[in-house]
Scaffold this motif. Structure first.
Motif, short mmCIF file in Angstrom:
data_model
loop_
_atom_site.label_atom_id
_atom_site.label_comp_id
_atom_site.label_asym_id
_atom_site.label_seq_id
_atom_site.Cartn_x
_atom_site.Cartn_y
_atom_site.Cartn_z
N GLY A 21 0.77 -1.24 0.00
CA GLY A 21 0.00 0.00 0.00
C GLY A 21 0.80 1.28 0.00
N ASP A 22 1.93 1.31 0.70
CA ASP A 22 2.66 2.58 0.85
C ASP A 22 3.85 2.72 -0.10
OD1 ASP A 22 3.99 0.53 2.17
OD2 ASP A 22 4.81 1.84 3.71
N ILE A 23 4.01 1.76 -1.04
CA ILE A 23 5.11 1.85 -2.00
C ILE A 23 4.54 1.67 -3.40
CG2 ILE A 23 7.31 0.87 -2.80
CD1 ILE A 23 7.71 -0.24 0.04
N GLU A 24 4.89 2.60 -4.29
CA GLU A 24 4.40 2.52 -5.67
C GLU A 24 5.59 2.61 -6.63
OE1 GLU A 24 1.73 5.13 -8.84
OE2 GLU A 24 2.02 5.86 -6.80
N VAL A 25 5.65 1.69 -7.60
CA VAL A 25 6.68 1.75 -8.64
C VAL A 25 6.22 2.78 -9.67
CG1 VAL A 25 7.94 0.48 -10.42
CG2 VAL A 25 7.38 -0.65 -8.25
N VAL A 26 6.96 3.89 -9.76
CA VAL A 26 6.53 4.98 -10.66
C VAL A 26 7.30 4.99 -11.98
CG1 VAL A 26 5.69 6.48 -8.81
CG2 VAL A 26 8.09 6.62 -9.52
N ALA A 27 8.43 4.22 -12.04
CA ALA A 27 9.23 4.22 -13.27
C ALA A 27 10.12 3.00 -13.31
CB ALA A 27 10.09 5.49 -13.33
N GLU A 28 10.48 2.62 -14.55
CA GLU A 28 11.45 1.55 -14.77
C GLU A 28 12.43 2.01 -15.83
OE1 GLU A 28 9.90 -2.30 -15.79
OE2 GLU A 28 8.17 -2.02 -14.48
N ALA A 29 13.68 1.52 -15.73
CA ALA A 29 14.68 1.88 -16.73
C ALA A 29 15.60 0.69 -16.96
CB ALA A 29 15.48 3.08 -16.25
N ALA A 30 16.07 0.54 -18.22
CA ALA A 30 16.93 -0.59 -18.57
C ALA A 30 18.41 -0.23 -18.52
CB ALA A 30 16.56 -1.10 -19.97
#
Length: 198
Positions: A21-30
């Motif tokens: 609930g308190d952690i959100e993945v907002v981006a990914e990078a290779a």
């Protein structure tokens, strides 16, 4: 933000945070260059960073992030825990260093700790730092400075609290780093705590 050149690893990591609930993945990078672009766009609080990547590697990316986005806390997440890798990452100013075999709960805890300004080290990394021979122990004044660092105080705040100049604070920290065999504030705090100095 998850930064890793292997899509399977990124997918696995994203899955580990899916229902937190308190952690959100907002981006990914290779790779590092993508990470810098995503950092500008997504403004993450924490980045999980692989060290070995094509193009701009983990250390290079961390150094650029520290300059361009100092508010982003970086946790290295790698399969390597060699002295050289750990030392380079600590010198680059990471908030944590974990291995990819870390359990899900440990990763969650690490992200929360880093976001709150704390330091996180894998047990094997902490042991390696601690087992380095200490030339001598920090003086009482140096420990006072380190105690304030552990509470998240910046140099200016430490100088004000102890009624000394910022230059003197920096000198004390330089001596602490040398005596504990570390290169960053986070590592100094962890090693001092493990040695019972704080």
């Amino acid at each position: 933000m998850i930064v890793d050149d292997h899509p399977v690893v990124r997918d696995g990591l994203r899955g580990m945070f899916d229902h937190v609930g308190d952690i959100e993945v907002v981006a990914e990078a290779a790779d590092g260059f993508q990470a810098l672009a995503m950092a500008r766009r997504a403004r993450p609080h924490v980045a999980l960073m692989d060290l070995r990547m094509p193009g701009l590697d983990g250390i290079g990316t961390i150094e650029r992030l520290r300059t361009d986005h100092p508010q982003i806390k970086v946790i290295v997440l790698t399969t390597y825990d060699t002295d050289a890798d750990v030392t380079r990452a600590m010198a680059a100013g990471v908030a944590g260093y974990l291995l990819k075999d870390a359990p899900r709960e440990e990763l969650h805890r690490a992200v929360r700790t880093a976001a709150a300004g704390g330091a996180v080290l894998a047990p094997s990394v902490a042991s390696a730092l601690i087992s380095r021979p200490a030339a001598q122990l920090p003086s009482p004044r140096e420990l006072e400075v380190l105690r304030l660092v552990a509470r998240g105080a910046a140099n200016k705040e430490i100088a004000r609290t102890l009624l000394i100049s910022e230059t003197t604070v920096k000198t004390h920290l330089k001596h602490v780093f040398a005596k504990l065999g570390v290169e960053t504030r986070a590592a100094a705090v962890v090693v001092a705590m493990e040695r019972g100095l704080l």
